[in-house]
Design a protein around this motif. Structure first.
Motif, PDB file in Angstrom:
ATOM      1  N   GLN A 143       0.814  -1.214   0.000  1.00 62.45           N
ATOM      2  CA  GLN A 143       0.000   0.000   0.000  1.00 62.45           C
ATOM      3  C   GLN A 143       0.846   1.261   0.000  1.00 62.45           C
ATOM      4  OE1 GLN A 143      -1.891   1.114   3.662  1.00 62.45           O
ATOM      5  NE2 GLN A 143      -0.892  -0.559   4.754  1.00 62.45           N
ATOM      6  N   TYR A 144       2.055   1.193   0.614  1.00 66.22           N
ATOM      7  CA  TYR A 144       2.888   2.396   0.683  1.00 66.22           C
ATOM      8  C   TYR A 144       3.371   2.829  -0.694  1.00 66.22           C
ATOM      9  CZ  TYR A 144       2.721   1.204   5.570  1.00 66.22           C
ATOM     10  OH  TYR A 144       2.273   0.916   6.815  1.00 66.22           O
ATOM     11  N   LEU A 145       3.318   1.876  -1.630  1.00 67.78           N
ATOM     12  CA  LEU A 145       3.730   2.226  -2.987  1.00 67.78           C
ATOM     13  C   LEU A 145       2.756   3.211  -3.613  1.00 67.78           C
ATOM     14  CD1 LEU A 145       4.974  -1.258  -4.151  1.00 67.78           C
ATOM     15  CD2 LEU A 145       6.305   0.670  -3.304  1.00 67.78           C
ATOM     16  N   LEU A 146       1.622   3.447  -2.918  1.00 73.93           N
ATOM     17  CA  LEU A 146       0.679   4.455  -3.390  1.00 73.93           C
ATOM     18  C   LEU A 146       1.364   5.808  -3.494  1.00 73.93           C
ATOM     19  CD1 LEU A 146      -2.493   3.396  -1.394  1.00 73.93           C
ATOM     20  CD2 LEU A 146      -2.178   3.313  -3.873  1.00 73.93           C
ATOM     21  N   VAL A 147       2.540   5.938  -2.837  1.00 73.41           N
ATOM     22  CA  VAL A 147       3.290   7.190  -2.903  1.00 73.41           C
ATOM     23  C   VAL A 147       3.635   7.544  -4.342  1.00 73.41           C
ATOM     24  CG1 VAL A 147       5.580   8.103  -2.418  1.00 73.41           C
ATOM     25  CG2 VAL A 147       4.172   7.271  -0.577  1.00 73.41           C
ATOM     26  N   VAL A 148       3.594   6.525  -5.215  1.00 72.05           N
ATOM     27  CA  VAL A 148       3.855   6.784  -6.636  1.00 72.05           C
ATOM     28  C   VAL A 148       2.883   7.843  -7.172  1.00 72.05           C
ATOM     29  CG1 VAL A 148       2.359   5.139  -7.829  1.00 72.05           C
ATOM     30  CG2 VAL A 148       4.691   5.515  -8.652  1.00 72.05           C
ATOM     31  N   ARG A 149       1.784   8.053  -6.428  1.00 68.47           N
ATOM     32  CA  ARG A 149       0.847   9.117  -6.805  1.00 68.47           C
ATOM     33  C   ARG A 149       1.510  10.490  -6.849  1.00 68.47           C
ATOM     34  NH1 ARG A 149      -4.061   7.044  -2.887  1.00 68.47           N
ATOM     35  NH2 ARG A 149      -4.791   5.405  -4.278  1.00 68.47           N
ATOM     36  N   SER A 150       2.637  10.625  -6.132  1.00 75.44           N
ATOM     37  CA  SER A 150       3.293  11.933  -6.108  1.00 75.44           C
ATOM     38  C   SER A 150       3.723  12.360  -7.508  1.00 75.44           C
ATOM     39  CB  SER A 150       4.505  11.901  -5.179  1.00 75.44           C
ATOM     40  OG  SER A 150       5.436  10.946  -5.631  1.00 75.44           O
ATOM     41  N   ILE A 151       3.976  11.363  -8.373  1.00 81.04           N
ATOM     42  CA  ILE A 151       4.360  11.732  -9.746  1.00 81.04           C
ATOM     43  C   ILE A 151       3.217  12.455 -10.444  1.00 81.04           C
ATOM     44  CG2 ILE A 151       5.122  10.825 -11.992  1.00 81.04           C
ATOM     45  CD1 ILE A 151       6.437   8.528 -10.541  1.00 81.04           C
ATOM     46  N   ARG A 152       1.980  12.093 -10.044  1.00 81.29           N
ATOM     47  CA  ARG A 152       0.819  12.766 -10.652  1.00 81.29           C
ATOM     48  C   ARG A 152       0.840  14.264 -10.352  1.00 81.29           C
ATOM     49  NH1 ARG A 152      -4.888  10.205 -10.471  1.00 81.29           N
ATOM     50  NH2 ARG A 152      -4.909  11.383 -12.396  1.00 81.29           N
ATOM     51  N   MET A 153       1.557  14.637  -9.270  1.00 86.89           N
ATOM     52  CA  MET A 153       1.601  16.054  -8.903  1.00 86.89           C
ATOM     53  C   MET A 153       2.318  16.904  -9.942  1.00 86.89           C
ATOM     54  SD  MET A 153       2.139  15.842  -4.834  1.00 86.89           S
ATOM     55  CE  MET A 153       2.888  17.447  -4.786  1.00 86.89           C
ATOM     56  N   LEU A 154       3.026  16.244 -10.858  1.00 85.58           N
ATOM     57  CA  LEU A 154       3.678  17.020 -11.921  1.00 85.58           C
ATOM     58  C   LEU A 154       2.633  17.748 -12.765  1.00 85.58           C
ATOM     59  CD1 LEU A 154       6.508  14.594 -13.026  1.00 85.58           C
ATOM     60  CD2 LEU A 154       6.663  16.582 -11.558  1.00 85.58           C
ATOM     61  N   ARG A 155       1.354  17.299 -12.630  1.00 86.87           N
ATOM     62  CA  ARG A 155       0.269  18.002 -13.317  1.00 86.87           C
ATOM     63  C   ARG A 155       0.140  19.446 -12.852  1.00 86.87           C
ATOM     64  NH1 ARG A 155      -3.606  14.378 -15.639  1.00 86.87           N
ATOM     65  NH2 ARG A 155      -2.760  12.302 -15.339  1.00 86.87           N
ATOM     66  N   ILE A 156       0.814  19.750 -11.742  1.00 81.39           N
ATOM     67  CA  ILE A 156       0.709  21.093 -11.188  1.00 81.39           C
ATOM     68  C   ILE A 156       1.139  22.139 -12.224  1.00 81.39           C
ATOM     69  CG2 ILE A 156       3.031  21.405 -10.213  1.00 81.39           C
ATOM     70  CD1 ILE A 156       1.520  22.192  -7.594  1.00 81.39           C
ATOM     71  N   PHE A 157       2.044  21.751 -13.127  1.00 84.76           N
ATOM     72  CA  PHE A 157       2.499  22.709 -14.140  1.00 84.76           C
ATOM     73  C   PHE A 157       1.365  23.099 -15.069  1.00 84.76           C
ATOM     74  CE2 PHE A 157       6.611  20.582 -13.247  1.00 84.76           C
ATOM     75  CZ  PHE A 157       7.181  21.677 -12.641  1.00 84.76           C
ATOM     76  N   ARG A 158       0.360  22.201 -15.173  1.00 83.58           N
ATOM     77  CA  ARG A 158      -0.774  22.522 -16.039  1.00 83.58           C
ATOM     78  C   ARG A 158      -1.697  23.519 -15.374  1.00 83.58           C
ATOM     79  NH1 ARG A 158      -3.286  17.109 -18.188  1.00 83.58           N
ATOM     80  NH2 ARG A 158      -4.945  18.628 -18.390  1.00 83.58           N
ATOM     81  N   VAL A 159      -1.752  23.482 -14.027  1.00 88.63           N
ATOM     82  CA  VAL A 159      -2.639  24.395 -13.311  1.00 88.63           C
ATOM     83  C   VAL A 159      -1.990  25.780 -13.206  1.00 88.63           C
ATOM     84  CG1 VAL A 159      -3.848  24.806 -11.144  1.00 88.63           C
ATOM     85  CG2 VAL A 159      -3.637  22.484 -12.047  1.00 88.63           C
ATOM     86  N   LEU A 160      -0.702  25.804 -12.883  1.00 88.68           N
ATOM     87  CA  LEU A 160       0.011  27.078 -12.881  1.00 88.68           C
ATOM     88  C   LEU A 160       0.036  27.585 -14.319  1.00 88.68           C
ATOM     89  CD1 LEU A 160       3.066  25.962 -10.754  1.00 88.68           C
ATOM     90  CD2 LEU A 160       1.072  27.227  -9.981  1.00 88.68           C
ATOM     91  N   LYS A 161       0.453  28.831 -14.495  1.00 91.83           N
ATOM     92  CA  LYS A 161       0.532  29.344 -15.852  1.00 91.83           C
ATOM     93  C   LYS A 161       1.471  28.443 -16.647  1.00 91.83           C
ATOM     94  CE  LYS A 161       1.097  33.470 -14.520  1.00 91.83           C
ATOM     95  NZ  LYS A 161       1.995  34.625 -14.518  1.00 91.83           N
ATOM     96  N   LEU A 162       0.974  27.836 -17.690  1.00 91.37           N
ATOM     97  CA  LEU A 162       1.642  26.711 -18.304  1.00 91.37           C
ATOM     98  C   LEU A 162       2.958  27.047 -19.000  1.00 91.37           C
ATOM     99  CD1 LEU A 162       0.983  23.673 -18.904  1.00 91.37           C
ATOM    100  CD2 LEU A 162       0.368  24.450 -21.174  1.00 91.37           C
ATOM    101  N   THR A 163       2.905  27.905 -19.968  1.00 90.27           N
ATOM    102  CA  THR A 163       3.965  28.018 -20.963  1.00 90.27           C
ATOM    103  C   THR A 163       5.341  28.373 -20.393  1.00 90.27           C
ATOM    104  OG1 THR A 163       2.189  29.294 -21.943  1.00 90.27           O
ATOM    105  CG2 THR A 163       3.833  28.435 -23.424  1.00 90.27           C
TER     106      THR A 163
END
Lengths: 284, 284, 284, 284
Positions: free
Chosen positions: C110-130
């Motif tokens: 279950q601790y491997l769920l930490v792999v979800r942290s990679i999904r946080m790279l989506r943050i660049f899409r929420v911040l001003k992208l370009t």
């Protein structure tokens, strides 16, 4: 006359390396300095001091005698003794003898003889001189150019260390090894410089969070002095401007790849193939 | 009238350093700030607090009184008090007094007086002002230019630390000191930043392999912030040039005093001399 | 028709951020990811697991359900589902759900769920992208440019570590903590990267001399990756060439400050003030 | 004739990788080297040696036999055997066999077989050769260019470490773990390089102050080798240009394929076409 000339010859031998005798003198001096450093080091190891104490003390006084005689000769043969005495090298030479006498009063003072290691910088005179000195010069120009930026950096670092240190003292407290603010500041320096002895470590969750901030700060801002120094060194090494007398206004210094003078607009260099082209066209 | 002028004179002394009185005021202020920092530090050392507790507490209140009076005077003599109060320096000045009163409720709060160290940044005003500030400015331009790259870098670092930390928790487990994921993440930060306290270390062969990967990652990626900052600083230092689009070839960067483009020889700026323009228009 | 349009609208919301709904969706997704990471971390702390075990397990399954539904929706509304499934983001999205089911068999998974942290790279899409992406692009160009140099460097490092490690094993031996060659290699990595845990340290004089060599090597060669990356990044950031069509031979790319074409010798730019000068002279 | 040709074919296979057989040979050699390294490492782990001692010793002698045969073949088929024997690779190849025989006298010598790892540098021959070698060449040019600066730096570092080490010995003394000057110098290196094992740490207030100075020195001067190397590498990478003195303006560095100078437009090289020269001479 005879004595005068002898003194002059001695001056050339002791202070310069461009004669074979001078080079031999400096090489031997370096060997004696290294030997004396080795003796000081062995004297500090308990086992050796107990077994060979007399020998080591004898050798140390021997080396001190050699350096004292050399110092006296340098003063004797220099044309302006006071100039030598108060020069950088003159002071170092004196400091290489003094601790031996000081040790008669304070036993530990003899170890300060290690200051003789500074004399080893003379090695640059024995090695081929010029290229090393010009390289050292680049480094000095870069360091001088970055002096003010480095001071700004060190002052910010000091403020940072003071605040991080106090914060850790308030958070962790004496129970976890952070016994006082100076002690916590010492810990902050150990952590920020990424040394990390591990003699004092945070134990509370909050303390570990602050420690994480300190470590990432230290890891990131190491970029700052590196950046400063690299940029300055690259500047020092780059031929900064084109030196060419402008035919129009005699301006001497131009942008590295300038084709025209930026003051009067004159073309800086004549095209060397225009005449030739004209000739060729004529002959077609 | 008299009072008004006295207030103006006070304003010049307290807020500027270009008069002898102003310089003397700032120098003394720095000395008092340093003295107060020394007192706070000594107060945190158990031995000194027990022996000289009364004296140290007295001195601390004395310094607090001095800073409170100074703060009141600054508000009194500033032409627009509210502007000073909410400026960066105004807030720091207030923060330098508050913890002393807060300490009447929370004993440890007095150590927060260390925030006074930020006031020491005033030292740049006492030293020769301009060159240091312009150098600090280079650093700020470089930091601002590298902000976005640094954020990208720190986010990648965070992801890396989260994954490495959890991996070590799963591999080593609580038996080897990796008691929880946050603890393992703390270890990953300690290792990646090359601090290496040694309070938690891997014990299994697999754990040591992952630790090796963490260390080599940390050792290699320190190149990234350094590279970013160096490249930006070199850019900032090079940008001491005239930014103007050449009418002939669109070259953007020129020598600071350029009149003509060094690439195509075009005159960079038109002569605005009105007589000439009139003549030209007449001759058209 | 209705259903089709609903699916298209969903596609725009889930996969893009340029609509208000899409931005709101990505922001909420980020919050849920962070919350799920916090739950995984708390679950690993013994105290919390014992007291709130049921709650934490419940929350974890809740988050897994949310991510599973999101994953199903992404496959449902994507025009070419297989392209999404085998894309980088598609695989990460799948990896964010799997460990929860794997944990039914292997409790620690279950601790491997930490792999979800990679999904946080989506943050660049929420911040001003370009701007962020273009900056990340500079970093990638520099990394790609330095790839071969970095491989040469890492291979030399590996050889160095193997030899230093074995040397220490032969010198220090199992009695001083260097129990095997792999263990000594681990020590060499710890020392060369300047991490220095201190769990294994040399005890013999010879071992300490070799350790000194390892440390100075490590301290010096950190310059190599930094130098490689900085030089590449500076290259990537510099506008490498002048883009201008040569009037003579149509060559497009020239040296940054070229005034003449290096292939045919034509002047690249006309002087914009020659006509004017002629006019002025005529009108004099 | 037959034998001669067989020897030549063997030479091509063993010493070159541009034939399929040569590439296969080098790939297999690399695999055997790695396998032999793994065996040496396993042999050093007590558990494995006790259980599989006979097997491991057998394998080691097997690998030594393979390398000995390979060495003999290399000498046999090389056109000038003595040139191979005293080349860098020849000496490494010999060093890869010797420790096995030395181990018959000194049991620990077998671990020196790790020197075989240097043979792994042949990997560059198996990978696509040219780009890696040219990149390694950049690194070598930069290292050679920075050699003198690095020597100046290392000598300054040595002096610094000697003085800091002795100072700590005098201040802390044997009671706090600084048992001799060499030991204190070891501590100074550990601290200055920011490794920080933590096996010896200062205990007195004065010792901690000096340690703070050592750490900040170490943290700051890491900028020096980095700066030196980066500046040299940037230079080495920029120098991919045509070095030729322009006949018109003496510009030294041009675009790789330049025919005309980009600063003054002069033709860089005279046309050597003989007909033309004849014509020109005739028209004079």
């Amino acid at each position: 006359m005879q004595s005068q000339s002898w003194r002059e010859r001695l001056y050339t031998i002791i202070f310069f390396t461009n004669t074979p005798a001078g080079k031999r003198f400096d090489t031997w001096l370096l060997i004696v300095i290294m030997a004396s450093l080795v003796v000081v080091m062995f004297d500090s190891i308990t086992g050796y001091r107990e077994r060979h104490g007399m020998l080591l003390t004898g050798l140390e006084w021997g080396f001190t005698a050699i350096f004292a005689i050399e110092y006296a000769l340098r003063i004797y043969c220099h044309p302006q003794p006071s100039r030598y005495i108060f020069s950088f090298y003159g002071l170092i030479d004196l400091l290489s003898i003094l601790p031996a006498f000081l040790a008669l009063l304070l036993p530990d003072a003899q170890y300060l003889l290690v200051v003789r290691s500074i004399r080893m910088l003379r090695i640059f005179r024995v090695l081929k001189l010029t290229p090393y000195l010009s390289q050292a010069n680049y480094l000095l120009v870069a360091l001088r150019g970055s002096k003010q930026k480095i001071i700004v950096f060190l002052l910010s670092l000091t403020t940072l260390v003071l605040i991080y240190g106090t914060l850790m003292y308030v958070i962790e407290g004496p129970a976890n090894g952070f016994t006082s603010i100076p002690m916590s500041i010492y810990w902050a320096v150990v952590t920020l410089t990424t040394v990390g002895f591990g003699d004092i470590v945070p134990h509370t969750a909050l303390g570990k969070s602050v420690a994480t901030a300190v470590m990432i700060t230290g890891y990131s801002i190491i970029a700052v002095p590196t950046g400063i120094f690299t940029a300055e060194l690259a500047n020092a090494m780059r031929a900064d401007s084109l030196q060419h007398k402008c035919p129009g206004c005699a301006k001497l210094s131009h942008e590295p790849n300038a084709a025209f003078c930026s003051r009067c607009g004159s073309q800086l260099f004549e095209r060397r193939n225009e005449q030739e082209q004209a000739q060729r066209e004529a002959s077609d």
